[in-house]
Design an enzyme around this catalytic site. Structure first.
Site, PDB file in Angstrom:
ATOM      1  CG  HIS A  42      -1.825   1.278   1.433  1.00 15.73           C
ATOM      2  ND1 HIS A  42      -3.101   1.087   0.604  1.00 15.73           N
ATOM      3  CD2 HIS A  42      -1.458   2.285   1.821  1.00 15.73           C
ATOM      4  CE1 HIS A  42      -3.678   2.389   0.909  1.00 15.73           C
ATOM      5  NE2 HIS A  42      -2.766   3.075   1.589  1.00 15.73           N
ATOM      6  CD  GLU A  43       1.941   3.622   3.885  1.00 13.63           C
ATOM      7  OE1 GLU A  43       2.520   4.818   3.270  1.00 13.63           O
ATOM      8  OE2 GLU A  43       0.834   3.376   4.322  1.00 13.63           O
TER       9      GLU A  43
ATOM     10  CG  HIS B  38       0.081   6.182  -0.688  1.00 13.15           C
ATOM     11  ND1 HIS B  38      -1.286   6.699  -1.452  1.00 13.15           N
ATOM     12  CD2 HIS B  38      -0.350   5.671   0.278  1.00 13.15           C
ATOM     13  CE1 HIS B  38      -2.142   6.672  -0.609  1.00 13.15           C
ATOM     14  NE2 HIS B  38      -1.877   5.745   0.397  1.00 13.15           N
TER      15      HIS B  38
ATOM     16  CD  GLU C  70      -5.395   6.047   1.952  1.00 13.15           C
ATOM     17  OE1 GLU C  70      -5.218   5.122   2.107  1.00 13.15           O
ATOM     18  OE2 GLU C  70      -4.284   6.984   2.058  1.00 13.15           O
TER      19      GLU C  70
HETATM   20 ZN   LIG Z   1      -2.714   5.205   1.866  1.00 14.40          ZN
END
Ligand SMILES: [Zn+2]
Length: 271
Positions: free
Chosen positions: A136-137, A140, A197
């Protein structure tokens, strides 16, 4: 009035000139701060962060963070190459560090500079949970979400000059930290938007699955985050990544898509 109109046209030109395509979504995104400036700034800030914090080396956990990071990076490269984005990661200098800090957080700066805090490990609850956070990071960073927020802020503040923003002064560096997750240093870390997100959740699921980690674990991870949010020290990561039922449901629904994506890369069993 005339000046206003001229300014608007100028801003539009700047915007168009400085658009970059997000390889994961195909969308044009604003990138006023070019990677050639962003990456060196990120690398310098990252190194400074490491000198000011307790980096854990040689332990089982530290090795695990490195192992997961390397697998996620390989997955990202395979996915990008398969989708015609050769060379996208050329300027990346991947680095994975575990920092001894009770804060429940993890982040990835532009160019692939990652930090996990020891405080997030109990909630990660093992390597697959770490992979869900890492995916997830990293997502981004790959999708340039921080860069887009920073560019938008610069435009709002009228700081965008000739389509290029320099990260030179203290004020710009603080803004950089705010948008890229070194929250505890400057006190505030701005949350990602809902759409960013959702985008990072999806890309993150693909990456973890291609790396051989079970994407079913992602929704379980955010359930644990949510359960932990009521404690006396709510996870810092939740201030930037609000966890709620729709997010958990979305991750659950997308897990099978992520497995199908992994299958294209010959990955059919997951740890
Ligand atoms: Zn996030």
């Amino acid at each position: 009035m005339k000046l206003k109109k001229a300014l608007l046209v100028f801003c539009m030109i700047v915007f168009i000139l400085s658009c970059a395509t997000n390889p994961f979504t195909g969308k044009k995104t604003m990138a006023l701060v070019p990677n050639s400036q962003l990456f060196p700034t990120a690398f310098a800030q990252y190194n400074q962060f490491l000198t000011e914090n307790k980096v854990v080396t040689g332990t089982k956990d530290a090795k695990m963070i490195t192992r997961v990071g390397q697998r996620i990076a390989v997955a990202a490269e395979r996915w990008l190459n398969a989708n015609g984005h050769h060379g996208y990661l050329n300027d990346y200098k991947w680095e994975y560090n575990l920092v001894n800090d009770e804060t429940v957080n993890a982040w990835c700066m532009p160019g692939g500079k990652i930090v996990f805090y020891t405080g997030i490990l109990p909630i990660a609850n093992g390597e697959t949970g770490v992979a869900a956070i890492m995916g997830h990071e990293v997502a981004h960073a790959l999708a340039n979400h921080g860069q887009q927020r920073m560019s938008a802020a610069y435009v709002q503040q009228g700081l965008a000059v000739a389509g290029n923003v320099a990260i030179k002064d203290e004020k710009s560096r603080n803004a950089f930290n705010q948008y890229y997750g070194i929250g505890s240093q400057v006190g505030v870390m701005l949350p990602f938007s809902r759409s960013h997100e959702t985008e990072a959740d999806k890309i993150g699921l693909y990456l973890m699955a291609i790396a051989g980690y079970n994407p079913d674990e992602a929704s379980e991870l955010w359930k644990r985050m949510k359960a932990n949010s009521g404690g006396k020290a709510p996870p810092e990561i939740l201030s930037t990544h609000p966890s709620n039922d729709s997010r958990i449901a979305n991750l659950k629904a997308l897990a099978s898509t992520a497995k199908a994506e992994a299958k294209k890369f010959g990955v059919t069993s997951f740890r």
